[in-house]
Design a protein around this motif. Sequence first.
Motif, mmCIF file in Angstrom:
data_model
loop_
_atom_site.group_PDB
_atom_site.id
_atom_site.type_symbol
_atom_site.label_atom_id
_atom_site.label_comp_id
_atom_site.label_asym_id
_atom_site.label_seq_id
_atom_site.Cartn_x
_atom_site.Cartn_y
_atom_site.Cartn_z
ATOM 1 N N GLU A 87 -5.169 -3.165 5.813
ATOM 2 C CA GLU A 87 -5.885 -2.887 4.569
ATOM 3 C C GLU A 87 -4.636 -2.620 3.430
ATOM 4 O OE1 GLU A 87 -8.509 -1.325 2.381
ATOM 5 O OE2 GLU A 87 -8.770 -2.066 4.462
ATOM 6 N N SER A 88 -3.755 -2.620 3.665
ATOM 7 C CA SER A 88 -2.676 -2.627 2.453
ATOM 8 C C SER A 88 -2.508 -3.855 1.717
ATOM 9 C CB SER A 88 -1.344 -2.246 2.900
ATOM 10 O OG SER A 88 -1.259 -0.785 3.078
ATOM 11 N N THR A 89 -2.566 -4.919 2.804
ATOM 12 C CA THR A 89 -2.556 -6.201 2.425
ATOM 13 C C THR A 89 -3.984 -6.626 1.654
ATOM 14 O OG1 THR A 89 -1.210 -6.865 4.284
ATOM 15 C CG2 THR A 89 -2.642 -8.809 3.278
ATOM 16 N N ARG A 90 -4.936 -6.105 2.158
ATOM 17 C CA ARG A 90 -6.217 -6.430 1.392
ATOM 18 C C ARG A 90 -6.372 -5.951 0.172
ATOM 19 N NH1 ARG A 90 -11.535 -6.849 3.111
ATOM 20 N NH2 ARG A 90 -11.143 -6.583 5.163
ATOM 21 N N ARG A 91 -5.650 -4.798 -0.129
ATOM 22 C CA ARG A 91 -5.785 -4.119 -1.272
ATOM 23 C C ARG A 91 -4.954 -4.882 -2.505
ATOM 24 N NH1 ARG A 91 -3.704 1.769 -1.355
ATOM 25 N NH2 ARG A 91 -4.158 1.676 -3.466
ATOM 26 N N ILE A 92 -3.644 -5.256 -1.833
ATOM 27 C CA ILE A 92 -2.837 -5.950 -2.792
ATOM 28 C C ILE A 92 -3.311 -7.228 -3.436
ATOM 29 C CG2 ILE A 92 -0.402 -6.913 -3.033
ATOM 30 C CD1 ILE A 92 0.517 -4.625 -1.177
ATOM 31 N N LEU A 93 -3.833 -8.154 -2.255
ATOM 32 C CA LEU A 93 -4.389 -9.228 -2.352
ATOM 33 C C LEU A 93 -5.543 -9.250 -3.355
ATOM 34 C CD1 LEU A 93 -3.887 -11.201 1.005
ATOM 35 C CD2 LEU A 93 -2.409 -11.332 -1.030
ATOM 36 N N GLN A 94 -6.358 -8.330 -3.149
ATOM 37 C CA GLN A 94 -7.468 -8.480 -4.049
ATOM 38 C C GLN A 94 -7.188 -7.940 -5.441
ATOM 39 O OE1 GLN A 94 -10.987 -9.082 -3.290
ATOM 40 N NE2 GLN A 94 -10.984 -9.145 -5.559
ATOM 41 N N ALA A 95 -6.183 -6.988 -5.758
ATOM 42 C CA ALA A 95 -5.613 -6.911 -7.158
ATOM 43 C C ALA A 95 -5.101 -7.851 -7.825
ATOM 44 C CB ALA A 95 -4.707 -5.521 -6.930
ATOM 45 N N GLY A 96 -4.413 -8.626 -7.070
ATOM 46 C CA GLY A 96 -3.737 -10.019 -7.514
ATOM 47 C C GLY A 96 -4.899 -10.917 -7.952
ATOM 48 N N LYS A 97 -5.891 -11.058 -6.926
ATOM 49 C CA LYS A 97 -6.927 -12.064 -7.503
ATOM 50 C C LYS A 97 -7.691 -11.554 -8.634
ATOM 51 C CE LYS A 97 -11.047 -14.078 -5.294
ATOM 52 N NZ LYS A 97 -11.986 -13.947 -3.848
ATOM 53 N N ASP A 98 -7.888 -10.196 -8.792
ATOM 54 C CA ASP A 98 -8.426 -9.830 -9.964
ATOM 55 C C ASP A 98 -7.894 -10.112 -11.067
ATOM 56 O OD1 ASP A 98 -10.583 -8.859 -8.286
ATOM 57 O OD2 ASP A 98 -9.676 -6.707 -8.271
ATOM 58 N N ILE A 99 -6.447 -10.406 -11.357
ATOM 59 C CA ILE A 99 -5.613 -10.794 -12.367
ATOM 60 C C ILE A 99 -5.700 -12.065 -12.578
ATOM 61 C CG2 ILE A 99 -4.687 -8.373 -12.758
ATOM 62 C CD1 ILE A 99 -2.093 -9.662 -11.845
#
Length: 435
Positions: free
Chosen positions: A241-253
Amino acid sequence: MAGRHRLLLENAQQLVLVCARGEEYLRRQDAGSLAVLRDASLVVGLDGCIKAVGQADVIRNQFSGATFERIIDCSGKCVLPGLVDAHTHPVWAGDRVHEFAMKLAGASYMEIHEAGGGIHFTVEHTRKATEEELFSTFKHRLEHMLRTGSTLVECKSGYGLNLETELKMLRVIERAKQHMDIGISSTYCGAHSVPKGKTAAEATDDIINNHLPKLKELKLTGEIHVNNIDVFCEKGVFDLESTRRILQAGKDIGLQINFHGDELHPMKSAELGAELGARAISHLEEVSDEGIKAMARAKCAAVLLPTTAYMLRLKQPQARKMLEEGVIVALGSDFNPNAYCFSMPMVMHLACVNMKMSMNEALAAATINAAYALGKSDTHGSIEMGKQGDLVIINSSRWEHLIYQFGGHEALISYVIVKGKIIYQNERCETMISY
């Protein structure tokens, strides 16, 4: 074709195109059948891109009125695309040779990590190092990689874990991008480990709320241009879940997802990466069957790291199963203080011997597929018209010697060329012809 051009390579015994039809990647049977020309030549223009590839007599007639800054007679030699190293950690201070002895005595990676060694040992030394010290050692490592045939390298941060040091590492990578000939794809890896004094949840929040907004700001001002985002998704590090949050936030930028997954424990990282549209996932020693299928469907590259499995005595990644299932298989050296290997020719050899890849599959994995894993296969990874003129010339009549001769690449490699410019020339080679 008259005019002035940067480079002519003529009369190559073998010219290993890898691809001949503009493929983004090679998988299944295509990865085992590479495009190769014999008695061939190529031309690189003043813009550093390949202008012509073909039989030597055809190229000779086509460019009969042209002049060249450099001409190399490749009679009896082979020309290959510049190698692509799809996974490295090359910016750090403080080696871990003492931990190698611990591993040989039976200590596991996580035992060393939990005792304050591993990543945390390197973090401590990297935080103390100056930017100039880090750049000096980084530059030396990149030069070594170039001499082994790598012309495009993925370079991660990840030994800072706090914003100040992560930015220091990324500035060092950016400086090398601007001032060195080797191609670099930069990766923010602030989630390489959980910093001392923080929980994984706190580290995740810090990355999402502080690190990534700063990277976005620095990109807008033109100070730092990061290409990829990475997380070490692992038991005792960052959970799914932590991985998902970080990766999605990176993808968003605007960052490509390219992360560590399923290395020491099955984490369902491959399934997560496929769901998020990851460009690539590295390691995958513990990937599930469903994860393999999901990666194949999503065209998510598997960056396999045979040096790591070898040095940590892990089970080998399932390269054959991945290839048969249609996964895009790439290779990387995983150069870092824990797996100290600069050489993609040695990585390819290990992939063949330990992971049962063919030599054709290994070369595809270290060229076009590694370039695909970095989002660069439109410009790198094969010898085709319009692509960047990154090339390796070896002193052998068969290209397979680059893999076959384990550790023999230093004597084999005659030239390493980036954008049509000779960056490295083996001192034993014949003198270049200049006009």
